[in-house]
Design an enzyme around this catalytic site. Structure first.
Site, PDB file in Angstrom:
ATOM      1  CG  ASP A 479      -2.196   0.701   1.092  1.00 54.24           C
ATOM      2  OD1 ASP A 479      -2.305   1.512   0.168  1.00 54.24           O
ATOM      3  OD2 ASP A 479      -3.102   0.480   1.922  1.00 54.24           O
ATOM      4  CG  ASP A 549      -9.382   2.448  -0.619  1.00 48.92           C
ATOM      5  OD1 ASP A 549      -8.999   1.279  -0.787  1.00 48.92           O
ATOM      6  OD2 ASP A 549      -8.751   3.287   0.060  1.00 48.92           O
TER       7      ASP A 549
HETATM    8  C1  DGJ Z   1      -5.895   1.795   1.777  1.00 43.55           C
HETATM    9  C2  DGJ Z   1      -6.221   0.582   0.956  1.00 43.55           C
HETATM   10  O1  DGJ Z   1      -6.677   0.944  -0.301  1.00 43.55           O
HETATM   11  C3  DGJ Z   1      -7.238  -0.265   1.702  1.00 43.55           C
HETATM   12  O2  DGJ Z   1      -7.617  -1.356   0.924  1.00 43.55           O
HETATM   13  C4  DGJ Z   1      -6.629  -0.706   2.999  1.00 43.55           C
HETATM   14  O3  DGJ Z   1      -5.550  -1.546   2.740  1.00 43.55           O
HETATM   15  C5  DGJ Z   1      -6.204   0.508   3.802  1.00 43.55           C
HETATM   16  N1  DGJ Z   1      -5.356   1.392   3.040  1.00 43.55           N
HETATM   17  C6  DGJ Z   1      -5.480   0.083   5.041  1.00 43.55           C
HETATM   18  O4  DGJ Z   1      -4.943   1.136   5.711  1.00 43.55           O
END
Ligand code: DGJ
Length: 754
Positions: A479, A549
């Protein structure tokens, strides 16, 4: 495919069955562009394509020749200030303050295959016959700077890749302040410009507008390729559509700051520039040093947007992505993020995993929150060891439990970041990107580590490598949750601060390269608050990326549709999540959530224990379906049949067709249900017109058989009467409805086969 050079006319012709790319040495020694488009016959002399009109006295000309001004000449790598006034491809600041350069042809070389780009992701060949590469060498006499223009033409498809290398062969330092990967001058401007833009949770929405005189551009100066704009643009003729017409797609294999620009001058000539954003960029080259730009990819076709996309898909799937997972069906996963966020214990995770296993899931992924002092997003980043209060048996113990259930185990990291509240920050406060004496801004309560420093990358590598070696981890979600501010590295001198953004990305690539080579069987998925760094650069290391997301099925239609213009289905991370959805609070039916996620890597972002028994049975059925068709869905040819960006956007339809065209899966999605709707037919694509297909719709067989040509011309009837009544035994359609059609060719119905 071939690369021909005429010594007499100093002209190069690169061609394959689809495209020709022709350029020549101009009278002043610079490289001039003559033609890029559909393949044309070869001849020795294409000088007729060099337009040398006499222009009014306002044009500044070369050597008093009123028919030769660089301003009116199409060039391969334009320079500013020596009769050309368009934005240039290159600018070099010299010790005397001058910024001019005069790159003159000095030779060339043709080789089979394609060389690697040191330290950078790039397309590749597996056999030399797959491509040929031309390197044109140019030299600036004053600075003794050497410029190499790299062109690779692939044997298959209308694909040309370009990159550039500078070497300081002089005795004085210089500063490169602009070094684009591609400069392409086109003779007209009759195009529409397409870009893929958005923001967090609404990435890669398609925007189209007419190309106009002046400059149009998309870019990122955020340190990552960004949610805002993707490093990918398309120029298409206004009449081109999915199935036909002239289209050019331009992609940059890079994950940092970029600029994609089209400048149309007042003579209607178009200059396309693509590369590292010149803003906040400079690179010092001491004598003997070189600088390699990232690679740009151009796809040209006369067969419409669909063909352009499928060409990108094949290239990125087979000759950009690498390693064990490149050609393999992707495991169906269950990620705990939306199920628990930070609120989990080992026991709770195992409970979720057990139900996932029961439903047929293959990989359980533990997301954010398992390390250091992390209990929320204020602490812990940088300390990559298990929080023993939450996970008493560590990551190793949890991984063993998941493996014992018969599933693989995956883990989340955010390697490039650090929280102020972490052991790493306490021991190395100087390891973050910040400008001395200035305030250091936070993003999601975290700082960005200075990945331009090898010792920082080494430290993170050591921690990650330890965990990946100790525990049985089959998947890593990488991430990156903030952009870069106050960009400055304490490890670099003042005259190298312009290098930090690019050095940072090189550090990211270096860590990816090390981990993917040490753990070749681990599947990496890239992520940046969803799709904030969904770019070809990362596909080289991580063959799939979390697309957004936003996991709402309706919102995903636009996101996945936009993404599909450049990126293959096998790279698009897409999951089924709970309702009401956590981003838009919408309730969509479970079948629609799955039907959308099938066109991606597929998985669940919820606790399946919380579903009803009937829903759990439905999930089992979805997983059975995905396992049966995932090869076709992820690696088949992808067709966009109906766009959420066109008309009222109410209906979207996608289709995946097998290589032999005997099987296809069609997803049909309708946002709002309308009473007594008009008749609707959907023209399918990509089928064999001579084959006849049986069709099942949501698992029920439609009567009759249908020839491919019938389905592609007369179309498939999708009208659904909603007028307060339904036929006996049938359920009425609803808002956010969808259907999956499976097409299978009859064994021996190929016309003329018997
Ligand atoms: C952002 C990501 O896109 C989510 O899927 C998740 O992993 C969160 N960060 C976790 O902090």
């Amino acid at each position: 495919m071939s690369i021909l050079f005429s010594e007499k006319t100093k002209t190069f012709h690169l061609y394959n069955q689809k495209i020709s790319y022709i350029m020549t040495v101009l009278p002043n020694g610079h490289m001039g562009q003559l033609y890029f488009g559909k393949r044309i016959h070869h001849k020795e002399d294409f000088s007729c394509l060099l337009e040398r009109q006499r222009r009014p006295m306002t044009a500044c000309v070369f050597d008093d020749d009123s028919s030769f001004s660089l301003e009116h000449t199409r060039q391969e790598y334009g320079v500013y200030g020596t009769t050309d006034f368009r934005h240039p491809a290159v600018e070099i600041l010299q010790e005397d303050g001058s910024r001019l350069s005069d790159f003159v042809y000095a030779g060339h070389e043709v080789t089979a295959g394609k060389p690697k780009l040191p330290g950078l992701p790039a397309t590749y060949t597996e056999a030399q016959k797959e491509a040929e590469t031309l390197v044109v060498r140019l030299k600036d006499a004053q600075t003794q700077m050497a410029l190499e223009l790299f062109y690779t033409i692939f044997a298959e498809g209308g694909i040309l890749t370009r990159s550039v290398r500078f070497t300081n062969e002089g005795k004085k330092n210089v500063q490169l302040t602009r070094a684009m990967s591609l400069c392409l001058d086109l003779p007209d401007c009759g195009y529409e410009w397409m870009q893929f833009s958005g923001a967090w949770a609404r990435e890669r929405h398609l925007k189209v507008r007419k190309l106009e005189q002046g400059i149009q551009a998309v870019d990122s100066i955020r340190g990552n390729s960004s949610h805002d704009h993707n490093p990918f643009i398309v120029l298409k003729r206004p009449t081109a559509d999915e199935e036909q017409g002239e289209v050019m797609g331009f992609g940059l294999i890079y994950s940092g700051n970029f600029l994609a620009q089209a400048q149309v001058d007042t003579y209607d000539m178009t200059r396309v520039l693509l590369g590292i954003h010149p803003f906040h960029f400079s690179w010092k080259l001491e004598p003997g040093e070189s600088f390699q730009t990232p690679e740009a990819v151009v796809v040209y076709t006369r067969e419409g947007l669909g063909d352009m996309s499928r060409t990108f898909h094949r290239l990125y799937q087979r000759r950009l992505a690498r390693g064990y997972w490149r050609d393999r069906e992707r495991p169906i996963l269950n990620n705990n993020w939306e199920a628990t966020y930070f609120d989990f214990t080992e026991e709770r995770l195992v409970e979720i995993a057990e139900k996932a296993k029961d439903c047929g899931v293959e990989l359980f992924v533990l997301d954010d929150g398992w390390f250091g002092a992390r209990r929320n997003d204020h602490a812990g980043l940088g300390d990559w060891y298990a929080n023993r209060e939450l996970l008493p048996h560590g990551i190793k113990g949890l991984a063993e439990k998941i493996e014992a259930l018969g599933m693989k185990f995956g883990l989340w990291f955010e390697p490039e970041m650090v929280n102020g509240d972490s052991d790493l920050y306490r021991s190395h406060p100087d390891w973050i990107l910040e400008t001395p004496g200035r305030h250091a801004s936070l993003g999601r309560h975290q700082y960005v580590l200075d990945f331009s420093r090898p010792e920082v990358v080494d430290h993170i590598h050591e921690q990650m490598s330890k965990i990946l070696s100790e525990a049985k981890i089959s998947y890593v979600k990488w991430d990156m949750n903030r952009s870069i501010t106050e960009c400055y590295s304490r490890a670099l001198p003042a005259d190298r601060q312009g290098e930090v953004f690019h050095r940072y990305i090189l550090g990211v690539y270096d860590l990816y390269e090390r981990l993917t080579s040490e753990f070749p069987h681990v599947l990496f998925e890239s992520c940046a608050s969803g799709g904030g760094r969904f770019d070809p650069g990362l596909l080289y290391y991580a063959p799939q990326g979390w697309a957004s997301d936003d996991s709402d099925a309706v919102e995903r239609l636009k996101i996945q549709h936009g993404t599909s213009f450049c990126y293959p289905v096998s790279s698009i991370g897409s999951h089924v999540s709970v309702v009401p959805n956590h981003q838009v609070f919408r309730e969509t039916p479970l079948h629609t959530r799955a039907n959308v996620a099938y066109f991606g890597t597929f998985g669940y972002e919820l606790d399946l224990n919380k579903l009803t028994k009937e829903e759990q049975e439905e999930v089992k059925e979805q997983i059975r379906f995905m396992k049966q068709y995932r090869k076709l869905l992820q690696f088949g040819s992808f067709y966009r049949l109906s766009s959420p960006f066109e008309g009222d956007g109410n209906v979207t339809a996608w289709m995946a067709v097998s290589e032999d065209k005997r099987e296809a899966v069609l997803g049909w999605y309708r946002i709002l249900s309308h009473a007594n709707p008009p008749l609707a037919r959907l023209r399918l694509s990509g089928l064999d017109e001579r084959l006849c297909y049986r069709i099942t719709e949501n698992g029920r067989e439609r009567t009759g058989v249908y020839y491919g040509d019938e389905l592609m011309n007369a179309g498939l009837i999708t009208t659904e009467g909603v007028s307060g009544e339904t036929a006996p035994g049938e359920k009425g359609g609803c808002d956010f409805d969808s259907r999956i059609f499976v097409l299978k060719a009859e064994r021996s119905c190929l016309e003329g086969e018997e």
